[in-house]
Design a protein around this motif. Structure first.
Motif, PDB file in Angstrom:
ATOM      1  N   MET A  42      -1.378 -17.179  18.144  1.00 52.09           N
ATOM      2  CA  MET A  42      -1.697 -18.010  19.312  1.00 52.09           C
ATOM      3  C   MET A  42      -2.413 -17.218  20.393  1.00 52.09           C
ATOM      4  SD  MET A  42       1.965 -20.055  19.496  1.00 52.09           S
ATOM      5  CE  MET A  42       1.454 -21.251  20.724  1.00 52.09           C
ATOM      6  N   LEU A  43      -2.407 -15.894  20.278  1.00 46.09           N
ATOM      7  CA  LEU A  43      -3.068 -15.061  21.269  1.00 46.09           C
ATOM      8  C   LEU A  43      -4.561 -14.835  20.971  1.00 46.09           C
ATOM      9  CD1 LEU A  43      -0.311 -12.313  21.725  1.00 46.09           C
ATOM     10  CD2 LEU A  43      -0.704 -14.347  23.139  1.00 46.09           C
ATOM     11  N   ASP A  44      -5.027 -15.311  19.815  1.00 44.61           N
ATOM     12  CA  ASP A  44      -6.409 -15.051  19.391  1.00 44.61           C
ATOM     13  C   ASP A  44      -7.440 -15.567  20.379  1.00 44.61           C
ATOM     14  OD1 ASP A  44      -5.658 -13.688  17.147  1.00 44.61           O
ATOM     15  OD2 ASP A  44      -5.805 -15.416  15.810  1.00 44.61           O
ATOM     16  N   ASN A  45      -7.151 -16.737  20.960  1.00 38.54           N
ATOM     17  CA  ASN A  45      -8.156 -17.370  21.823  1.00 38.54           C
ATOM     18  C   ASN A  45      -7.904 -17.190  23.316  1.00 38.54           C
ATOM     19  OD1 ASN A  45      -9.546 -18.435  19.570  1.00 38.54           O
ATOM     20  ND2 ASN A  45      -8.040 -20.099  19.424  1.00 38.54           N
ATOM     21  N   VAL A  46      -6.825 -16.471  23.655  1.00 39.53           N
ATOM     22  CA  VAL A  46      -6.465 -16.334  25.064  1.00 39.53           C
ATOM     23  C   VAL A  46      -7.526 -15.561  25.848  1.00 39.53           C
ATOM     24  CG1 VAL A  46      -4.775 -15.326  26.657  1.00 39.53           C
ATOM     25  CG2 VAL A  46      -3.999 -16.480  24.580  1.00 39.53           C
ATOM     26  N   LEU A  47      -8.096 -14.560  25.213  1.00 39.64           N
ATOM     27  CA  LEU A  47      -9.029 -13.673  25.908  1.00 39.64           C
ATOM     28  C   LEU A  47     -10.484 -13.992  25.602  1.00 39.64           C
ATOM     29  CD1 LEU A  47      -7.038 -10.382  25.267  1.00 39.64           C
ATOM     30  CD2 LEU A  47      -7.103 -11.721  27.376  1.00 39.64           C
ATOM     31  N   SER A  48     -10.734 -15.148  24.998  1.00 41.37           N
ATOM     32  CA  SER A  48     -12.118 -15.490  24.642  1.00 41.37           C
ATOM     33  C   SER A  48     -12.912 -15.922  25.867  1.00 41.37           C
ATOM     34  CB  SER A  48     -12.130 -16.621  23.611  1.00 41.37           C
ATOM     35  OG  SER A  48     -11.492 -17.764  24.124  1.00 41.37           O
TER      36      SER A  48
END
Length: 290
Positions: A284-290
């Motif tokens: 779920m953290l994959d897109n947090v910093l996009s």
């Protein structure tokens, strides 16, 4: 943590950037669950002060990925109360939100902010006056035995049918390793120890890890006298004085008498949260910093 390594199966990890450690996660394992170390009062990530939010998110994702690769399913984590941090450090609390963590426990610490103190209530002031009339004295003792064997251990056994989290031998060993961070203060009535506290000391906080007194504590005012001395003298330059929790039943009940005593000195509430996180949620953290 070496003193109780026989009680826990260690699963701690270190995170490196090149050849330098930038983060630690003290942990132990039970079956397929990783625990923010159950042998430590306060847990979570220990971070290099230069790390910013993006790096902390990336680090925690790496930690969860590693634990999944080792076959673990769940992580139970406790958040360090912010009074113990050198800097603002709620990154892990934000991560629990991102990872859909479930809050499973919340303890309440009774804390005094020493540069913005409230007045004692009447009962605490009266206790100090009684102690002065009985000519009680306070001494920092290097020896723990009398307080632990004659007061603390019998009281815990009689009132709660439990033993101290640390054994007497363990607290002595910790004192040898950390002589400036663990101290014993005893109250004397004549030559007799009638009360005491074992204090754990960090950079900003003095924490009463163990507090106990004999059956004369109310008539003598021994514990009021002791903590008045600590608050106004020994630890007056710390940021906080932490009386610890008054919780029972996994945080869902409060010992009201104990809470009343602590709040009588002006203590107010800081919480410590405990969460469970499905380790696979690191995706779920994959897109947090996009």
């Amino acid at each position: 943590m070496d003193y109780h390594k026989d009680r826990f199966q260690d699963a701690s990890v270190m995170v490196f950037k090149n050849d330098r450690v930038v983060a630690l996660f003290p942990a132990n394992q039970v079956d397929q669950t990783i625990y923010s170390h159950q042998g430590l009062t306060y847990g979570g990530l220990i971070l290099n002060s230069k790390l910013k939010l993006q790096a902390v998110i990336e680090i925690f994702k790496l930690v969860l990925e590693y634990y999944q690769s080792q076959g673990f399913i769940d992580l139970e984590i406790k958040i360090m109360p912010n009074i113990y941090s050198d800097l603002p450090s709620d990154e892990l609390l934000y991560l629990t939100f991102l990872l859909d963590a479930k809050l499973i426990k919340r303890d309440t610490l009774s804390v005094i902010k020493l540069d913005n103190r409230l007045k004692y209530n009447k009962d605490r002031n009266d206790g100090v006056k009684r102690a002065e009339k009985h000519n009680l004295t306070i001494k920092e003792d290097d020896v723990f035995d009398v307080f632990w064997n004659d007061i603390l251990i019998p009281n815990l056994l009689d009132k709660h049918n439990v033993s101290p989290v640390h054994s007497l031998e363990e607290i002595k060993l910790l004192k040898q390793h950390f002589p400036n961070n663990i101290k014993q203060y005893n109250v004397y009535h004549g030559n007799k120890v009638v009360a005491g506290t074992t204090i754990f000391i960090t950079k900003h906080v003095a924490h009463s890890q163990y507090i106990s007194a004999n059956t004369d504590k109310n008539s003598l005012g021994s514990l009021d006298f002791l903590h008045n001395h600590l608050l106004n003298g020994v630890f007056k330059d710390k940021r906080y004085f932490d009386f610890g929790i008054s919780n029972e039943d996994q945080g869902r009940k409060i010992n009201l008498g104990l809470q009343y005593w602590k709040e009588g000195f002006g203590a107010r509430t800081v919480v410590q949260d405990f969460y469970t996180i499905p380790i696979a949620n690191f995706k779920m953290l994959d897109n947090v910093l996009s």
